[in-house]
Design a protein around this motif. Structure first.
Motif, PDB file in Angstrom:
ATOM      1  N   GLU A   1      18.528   0.840  -9.901  1.00 51.43           N
ATOM      2  CA  GLU A   1      19.787   0.576  -8.983  1.00 51.43           C
ATOM      3  C   GLU A   1      19.044   0.676  -7.637  1.00 51.43           C
ATOM      4  OE1 GLU A   1      23.570   3.645  -8.275  1.00 51.43           O
ATOM      5  OE2 GLU A   1      22.135   4.297  -9.725  1.00 51.43           O
ATOM      6  N   LEU A   2      18.237   1.346  -7.531  1.00 49.11           N
ATOM      7  CA  LEU A   2      17.314   1.375  -6.296  1.00 49.11           C
ATOM      8  C   LEU A   2      16.813  -0.071  -5.949  1.00 49.11           C
ATOM      9  CD1 LEU A   2      16.535   2.980  -3.833  1.00 49.11           C
ATOM     10  CD2 LEU A   2      14.511   3.659  -4.974  1.00 49.11           C
ATOM     11  N   ARG A   3      15.978  -0.655  -6.864  1.00 47.10           N
ATOM     12  CA  ARG A   3      15.444  -1.865  -6.883  1.00 47.10           C
ATOM     13  C   ARG A   3      16.568  -3.130  -6.462  1.00 47.10           C
ATOM     14  NH1 ARG A   3      10.888  -2.627 -11.682  1.00 47.10           N
ATOM     15  NH2 ARG A   3       9.347  -1.206 -10.604  1.00 47.10           N
ATOM     16  N   ALA A   4      17.879  -2.776  -7.154  1.00 42.53           N
ATOM     17  CA  ALA A   4      18.596  -3.968  -6.727  1.00 42.53           C
ATOM     18  C   ALA A   4      19.154  -3.778  -5.398  1.00 42.53           C
ATOM     19  CB  ALA A   4      19.886  -3.726  -7.642  1.00 42.53           C
ATOM     20  N   PHE A   5      19.209  -2.530  -4.862  1.00 43.45           N
ATOM     21  CA  PHE A   5      19.770  -2.289  -3.429  1.00 43.45           C
ATOM     22  C   PHE A   5      18.549  -2.981  -2.423  1.00 43.45           C
ATOM     23  CE2 PHE A   5      18.854   0.697   0.025  1.00 43.45           C
ATOM     24  CZ  PHE A   5      20.146   0.469   0.770  1.00 43.45           C
ATOM     25  N   MET A   6      17.403  -2.696  -2.868  1.00 44.60           N
ATOM     26  CA  MET A   6      16.240  -3.073  -2.022  1.00 44.60           C
ATOM     27  C   MET A   6      16.083  -4.670  -1.944  1.00 44.60           C
ATOM     28  SD  MET A   6      13.464   0.007  -2.824  1.00 44.60           S
ATOM     29  CE  MET A   6      12.227  -0.486  -1.849  1.00 44.60           C
ATOM     30  N   ASP A   7      16.262  -4.902  -3.253  1.00 45.30           N
ATOM     31  CA  ASP A   7      16.272  -6.781  -3.273  1.00 45.30           C
ATOM     32  C   ASP A   7      17.372  -7.081  -2.185  1.00 45.30           C
ATOM     33  OD1 ASP A   7      14.251  -6.676  -5.157  1.00 45.30           O
ATOM     34  OD2 ASP A   7      15.754  -7.067  -6.714  1.00 45.30           O
ATOM     35  N   ALA A   8      18.626  -6.313  -2.208  1.00 45.19           N
ATOM     36  CA  ALA A   8      19.740  -7.128  -1.421  1.00 45.19           C
ATOM     37  C   ALA A   8      19.375  -6.701   0.017  1.00 45.19           C
ATOM     38  CB  ALA A   8      21.206  -6.438  -1.889  1.00 45.19           C
ATOM     39  N   GLU A   9      18.842  -5.743   0.242  1.00 46.01           N
ATOM     40  CA  GLU A   9      18.687  -5.184   1.789  1.00 46.01           C
ATOM     41  C   GLU A   9      17.401  -5.863   2.327  1.00 46.01           C
ATOM     42  OE1 GLU A   9      20.727  -3.661   3.452  1.00 46.01           O
ATOM     43  OE2 GLU A   9      22.161  -3.599   1.883  1.00 46.01           O
ATOM     44  N   LEU A  10      16.136  -5.763   1.537  1.00 39.99           N
ATOM     45  CA  LEU A  10      15.108  -6.413   2.411  1.00 39.99           C
ATOM     46  C   LEU A  10      15.161  -7.921   3.039  1.00 39.99           C
ATOM     47  CD1 LEU A  10      12.377  -4.617   0.257  1.00 39.99           C
ATOM     48  CD2 LEU A  10      13.226  -3.746   2.638  1.00 39.99           C
ATOM     49  N   PRO A  11      14.861  -7.847   4.319  1.00 34.32           N
ATOM     50  CA  PRO A  11      15.046  -9.543   4.804  1.00 34.32           C
ATOM     51  C   PRO A  11      13.670  -9.932   4.232  1.00 34.32           C
ATOM     52  CG  PRO A  11      14.581  -7.895   6.661  1.00 34.32           C
ATOM     53  CD  PRO A  11      14.684  -7.167   5.358  1.00 34.32           C
ATOM     54  N   GLU A  12      13.982 -11.375   4.341  1.00 32.63           N
ATOM     55  CA  GLU A  12      12.895 -12.553   4.078  1.00 32.63           C
ATOM     56  C   GLU A  12      11.663 -11.992   4.975  1.00 32.63           C
ATOM     57  OE1 GLU A  12      12.366 -15.922   1.844  1.00 32.63           O
ATOM     58  OE2 GLU A  12      13.718 -14.487   1.590  1.00 32.63           O
ATOM     59  N   TRP A  13      11.794 -11.749   6.023  1.00 28.80           N
ATOM     60  CA  TRP A  13      10.656 -11.507   6.920  1.00 28.80           C
ATOM     61  C   TRP A  13      10.098 -10.579   6.571  1.00 28.80           C
ATOM     62  CZ3 TRP A  13      11.011  -6.986   9.722  1.00 28.80           C
ATOM     63  CH2 TRP A  13      12.030  -6.634  10.140  1.00 28.80           C
ATOM     64  N   TRP A  14      10.465  -9.461   5.935  1.00 22.69           N
ATOM     65  CA  TRP A  14       9.715  -8.000   5.695  1.00 22.69           C
ATOM     66  C   TRP A  14       8.409  -8.215   4.889  1.00 22.69           C
ATOM     67  CZ3 TRP A  14       9.860  -3.216   7.455  1.00 22.69           C
ATOM     68  CH2 TRP A  14       9.161  -2.349   6.579  1.00 22.69           C
ATOM     69  N   LYS A  15       7.426  -7.913   5.418  1.00 25.42           N
ATOM     70  CA  LYS A  15       6.228  -7.824   4.877  1.00 25.42           C
ATOM     71  C   LYS A  15       5.606  -6.344   4.611  1.00 25.42           C
ATOM     72  CE  LYS A  15       5.022 -12.590   5.280  1.00 25.42           C
ATOM     73  NZ  LYS A  15       5.980 -12.890   4.169  1.00 25.42           N
ATOM     74  N   GLY A  16       6.173  -5.221   5.134  1.00 29.65           N
ATOM     75  CA  GLY A  16       5.502  -4.123   5.288  1.00 29.65           C
ATOM     76  C   GLY A  16       5.549  -3.372   6.604  1.00 29.65           C
ATOM     77  N   LEU A  17       5.491  -2.161   6.489  1.00 29.25           N
ATOM     78  CA  LEU A  17       5.838  -1.558   7.955  1.00 29.25           C
ATOM     79  C   LEU A  17       4.610  -1.616   8.912  1.00 29.25           C
ATOM     80  CD1 LEU A  17       6.760   0.863   9.409  1.00 29.25           C
ATOM     81  CD2 LEU A  17       5.597   2.527   7.947  1.00 29.25           C
ATOM     82  N   PHE A  18       3.348  -1.988   8.393  1.00 28.91           N
ATOM     83  CA  PHE A  18       2.102  -1.937   9.093  1.00 28.91           C
ATOM     84  C   PHE A  18       1.877  -3.449   9.613  1.00 28.91           C
ATOM     85  CE2 PHE A  18       1.472   1.862   6.482  1.00 28.91           C
ATOM     86  CZ  PHE A  18       1.418   2.864   7.433  1.00 28.91           C
TER      87      PHE A  18
ATOM     88  N   CYS B   1      17.396   3.307   6.389  1.00 29.36           N
ATOM     89  CA  CYS B   1      17.295   4.644   6.501  1.00 29.36           C
ATOM     90  C   CYS B   1      18.875   5.141   6.531  1.00 29.36           C
ATOM     91  CB  CYS B   1      16.562   5.655   7.312  1.00 29.36           C
ATOM     92  SG  CYS B   1      14.674   5.329   6.944  1.00 29.36           S
ATOM     93  N   MET B   2      19.513   4.607   7.256  1.00 29.34           N
ATOM     94  CA  MET B   2      20.884   5.324   7.525  1.00 29.34           C
ATOM     95  C   MET B   2      21.708   4.589   6.115  1.00 29.34           C
ATOM     96  SD  MET B   2      21.083   4.854  11.557  1.00 29.34           S
ATOM     97  CE  MET B   2      22.928   4.616  11.832  1.00 29.34           C
ATOM     98  N   LYS B   3      21.553   3.262   5.743  1.00 31.51           N
ATOM     99  CA  LYS B   3      22.113   2.979   4.620  1.00 31.51           C
ATOM    100  C   LYS B   3      21.709   3.839   3.253  1.00 31.51           C
ATOM    101  CE  LYS B   3      22.986  -1.693   5.919  1.00 31.51           C
ATOM    102  NZ  LYS B   3      22.366  -3.185   5.820  1.00 31.51           N
ATOM    103  N   LEU B   4      20.465   4.126   3.268  1.00 29.30           N
ATOM    104  CA  LEU B   4      19.940   5.109   2.325  1.00 29.30           C
ATOM    105  C   LEU B   4      20.693   6.585   2.277  1.00 29.30           C
ATOM    106  CD1 LEU B   4      16.086   4.538   2.061  1.00 29.30           C
ATOM    107  CD2 LEU B   4      17.523   4.128   0.309  1.00 29.30           C
ATOM    108  N   ALA B   5      21.028   6.920   3.520  1.00 32.00           N
ATOM    109  CA  ALA B   5      21.544   8.064   3.808  1.00 32.00           C
ATOM    110  C   ALA B   5      23.010   8.064   3.141  1.00 32.00           C
ATOM    111  CB  ALA B   5      21.423   8.555   5.254  1.00 32.00           C
ATOM    112  N   GLU B   6      23.548   6.902   3.348  1.00 30.30           N
ATOM    113  CA  GLU B   6      25.049   6.737   2.931  1.00 30.30           C
ATOM    114  C   GLU B   6      25.163   7.030   1.583  1.00 30.30           C
ATOM    115  OE1 GLU B   6      26.619   3.020   4.328  1.00 30.30           O
ATOM    116  OE2 GLU B   6      26.136   3.403   6.504  1.00 30.30           O
ATOM    117  N   ARG B   7      24.182   6.536   0.889  1.00 30.35           N
ATOM    118  CA  ARG B   7      24.109   6.747  -0.718  1.00 30.35           C
ATOM    119  C   ARG B   7      23.483   7.938  -1.068  1.00 30.35           C
ATOM    120  NH1 ARG B   7      24.084   1.837   1.160  1.00 30.35           N
ATOM    121  NH2 ARG B   7      25.197   0.174  -0.304  1.00 30.35           N
TER     122      ARG B   7
END
Lengths: 391, 372
Positions: free
Chosen positions: A15-32, A46-52
């Protein structure tokens, strides 16, 4: 013994993977990475994670969590770290600043600080290290003196990740003289918008914004922002750092890289038209990495198993930290050697193999044996507390 | 997910540790190494009496009903004590092999002898010229009117002098693989002990036209190969558990020595150059133990685990070679003497790295299993 995640945790992973696939934008390569979109995105995420109810699922219900089982918590840590930690700096408040407040904070402090954390609205940074207090953390000299109804903080912190974006800082400083350097320390919660705080980014191999210096010049901190007993900050800090090490799922990123390297070795041909996967050095490198990945994962799970059984110790997290951080170094180097000359080209360059993934990992692996307590300090812990060797 | 030892495993560990502490000291280990058979016969007999050698065989044939993962806990204790017993050969290889072949009256009989702990059954696989246990055998099986005849020689057969039955890999005239159970006392079987580094007594065994009954041929062709692989997988994991026990002993000896030996006015364990090598031994030994436990668990579940068995062995080989030399470095010259106990363990650990699939062989198996 049992070597499978509970079915419920695996369902949650899907479930979490499906959520992340939908939410992570194309440009996202990592925090650093050096991209202005990162911090605002992590706050939204994080706010979306909090809602769930997924953000603070490890927390007890009374503090806005759902008391999730330890293996579902592991799923979160693994999936987030594998994806380059899209929770941004907030993993710190979830994994150890929040739990520290639950352990040492007053009811008022818990009410005031835990709620925004649970909602995913607030970013924290950690002000521990100083220029002259690295591994020898207790040698720190940033002072909080008593002024007119508040503390007055003066000093300097360094290697403070996320300080440019943070709303609050967890600050370890010296409030009282003590006979030993571990005495007289206190933990303060400092609003980063307070006048007198200056943040100066340190340009590093990982980019211009990964680390910062933070200067405190007559910064007023109200007395009600002292957490835990005054002068007992060392104990609070040690408890915090223990939570920090348990929180790391450093092996999860290794799996992503290993899968990418296996795929690359099978699909890439060398100058003789043979797949790279046929080379003895490549076969050996990937097999070694795969076995070490399994070991790193199990060493991490052992900590969680022991905690769940009420049998936790100080040594297992040290063992896990050394092994996993050094595996991250190893996979960076084996991976770079495997992709060859073009491995030095950076992400975004059209000629970079795997779009610079290995080069990027190699750079960001360098701090891993240093951060969260250097591996030399971890080995001291293993030798002294695990093997009973003298100091 | 639960990586803590089960109650049963804790019982096995504590019981075995007490038993071995009472019945085996380092001087006995040295005496046994110098003896003709090279086996701790009394320890083995008592283990049989306690039901430990049949621990991982099913209840319905009279075994202990536990798993390979439980047996690994026992094997680690044997390794800590440097005990030389046929556990890996018999409860590891023979038991897994016999359960993997097509059941016949002959295999059922052999299994029930294992379950009753009244036989040492040992593999005779490694060829006198081939590289290891999986190399194509040069010894041959020829069918006769009365059954079959076998001829050839095998190297590095563990515990042959105390075995009742040898499981011998052979090649038929058609080039097919076959495994035959040979009565060790049959006419034409002779053996001589190899000089070797490790703790298991190894023998050169010759088969001079040995006649065997037809039902002694337990498996042929791909089925024989699969059963050999099943036996070797179990033996490999069990042997790795024993080697983990050797590493634990190396860590114990090293920590004691480094806590007492003084140089430059300080105990050497307070120097990081010494302490950190011991810390690395702790890290890698823990990693090996967990890999063993997970792999044994997978095998107990009947899962395909070639990648895990081979990968565990590759990792163990790599880190144990380092650990052997780290342990000697910590001890300095005294560790090189035979009167000091360290060499009992480092010799065993280094020999382990060459047995049950060396690094090249296991790397190739793991690479294929990884899809490379």
């Amino acid at each position: 013994m049992e070597f499978e995640f509970p079915a419920e945790a695996e369902r949650f992973r899907a479930e979490l993977r499906a959520f992340m696939d939908a939410e992570l934008p194309e440009w996202w390569k990592g925090l650093f990475h050096d991209d202005d979109r990162i911090y605002p995105f992590t706050r939204e995420f994080c706010m979306k994670l909090a809602e769930r109810d997924w953000l603070t699922m490890s927390w007890p219900v009374e503090h806005g969590g759902v008391d999730a089982d330890v293996w579902s918590q592991m799923v979160v840590r693994e999936e987030m770290w594998a994806a380059g930690e899209p929770r941004g700096p907030q993993y710190m408040s979830l994994n150890y600043i929040g739990p520290m407040l639950m352990e040492f904070g007053t009811a008022d402090q818990q009410e005031r600080f835990l709620k925004p954390m649970a909602a995913g609205e607030v970013m924290w940074c950690q002000g521990f290290s100083e220029p002259e207090a690295g591994s020898d953390l207790a040698a720190l000299s940033t002072k909080a003196t008593d002024a007119d109804g508040c503390f007055l903080v003066n000093g300097q912190k360094i290697w403070t990740s996320y300080a440019t974006a943070a709303d609050w800082c967890l600050l370890l400083c010296r409030t009282d003289p003590g006979e030993r350097k571990h005495q007289g320390l206190s933990m303060l919660l400092v609003d980063m918008n307070t006048p007198g705080i200056t943040v100066r980014p340190i340009d590093s191999m990982g980019g211009p914004k990964e680390f910062n210096e933070v200067f405190f010049d007559d910064v007023e901190v109200p007395y009600d922002c002292l957490v835990g007993p005054r002068g007992d900050g060392w104990r609070v800090a040690m408890s915090t750092l223990a939570h920090e090490r348990v929180g790391a799922a450093l092996h999860a990123r290794v799996k992503v890289l290993l899968d990418a390297l296996i795929e690359y070795a099978i699909t890439t041909k060398d100058e003789n038209g043979q797949p790279l996967a046929m080379r003895p050095s490549v076969r050996s490198g990937l097999v070694r990495l795969q076995a070490r990945y399994r070991a790193a994962r199990l060493l991490c799970y052992r900590i969680v198993s022991a905690m769940a059984a009420g049998d936790a110790n100080d040594v297992d997290p040290a063992v896990s930290k050394v092994f996993s951080s050094e595996l991250n170094i190893l996979i960076g180097n084996i991976g770079l050697d495997m992709v060859g000359a073009r491995g030095q080209l950076t992400t975004g360059d059209g000629c970079a193999p795997l779009d610079g993934l290995m080069n990027d990992h190699w750079v960001h692996s360098i701090p891993q044996p240093i951060a969260m307590g250097t591996n030399e300090i971890q080995r001291n812990i293993i030798a002294q507390r695990g093997l009973g060797l003298p100091r | 997910m639960d990586l803590m030892l089960s109650d049963t495993q804790e019982m096995i560990r504590d019981g075995a540790r007490r038993f071995l502490a009472d019945s085996l000291d380092a001087d006995t280990v040295r005496e046994v190494e110098a003896s003709a058979d090279g086996v701790h016969a009394e320890i083995w007999a008592q283990m049989a009496e306690l039901g430990w050698t049949a621990l991982a065989l099913p209840d319905d044939i009279g075994g202990g009903g536990a798993g390979l993962a439980d047996l690994c806990v026992l094997a680690e204790e044997l390794g800590r004590a440097a005990a030389s017993t046929p556990l890996v050969a018999t409860a590891g290889f023979a038991a897994a092999f016999l359960r993997a072949v097509e059941p016949t009256a002959a295999t059922r009989d052999l299994l029930s002898r294992l379950a009753a702990s009244d036989a040492v059954i040992t593999p005779a696989l490694a060829d006198v010229v081939g590289r290891d246990e999986r190399s194509a055998p040069s010894s041959v099986l020829t069918e006769t009117d009365a059954g079959a005849t076998i001829a050839g020689a095998k190297a590095m057969v563990p515990y042959a002098s105390v075995a009742q039955v040898l499981l011998v890999s052979l090649t038929t005239p058609d080039g097919e693989a076959a495994v035959v159970a040979v009565d060790r006392d049959a006419a034409g079987v002779s053996w001589a002990r190899h000089g070797a580094t490790g703790g298991d007594p190894l023998f050169h065994v010759e088969f001079d036209n040995v006649d065997v009954p037809a039902d002694a041929v337990l498996a042929r062709g791909p089925a024989a190969q699969r059963a050999i692989d099943a036996g070797l997988d179990a033996a490999t994991i069990l042997a790795t558990a024993e080697a983990v026990g050797c590493c634990e002993a190396m860590i114990r000896l090293g920590s004691e020595y480094a806590s007492n030996r003084q140089q430059f006015g300080r105990v050497i364990g307070s120097y990081q150059a010494v302490a950190h090598r011991l810390a690395d031994m702790r890290i890698n030994t823990d990693a090996c133990r967990l890999l063993v436990a997970e792999t044994a668990w997978l095998l107990d579940q009947g899962r395909e685990a070639t990648l895990e068995v081979a990968g565990t062995k590759v990792f163990a080989n790599e880190v144990m070679v380092d650990m052997v030399h780290a342990a000697h470095t910590v001890h300095g010259a005294i560790g090189y003497t035979t009167e000091y106990d360290l060499q009992l363990y480092t010799r065993r650990a280094r020999a382990f790295c060459l047995s049950h699939g060396d690094t090249d062989a296991q790397t190739e198996r793991a690479a294929v299993a990884l899809g490379l």
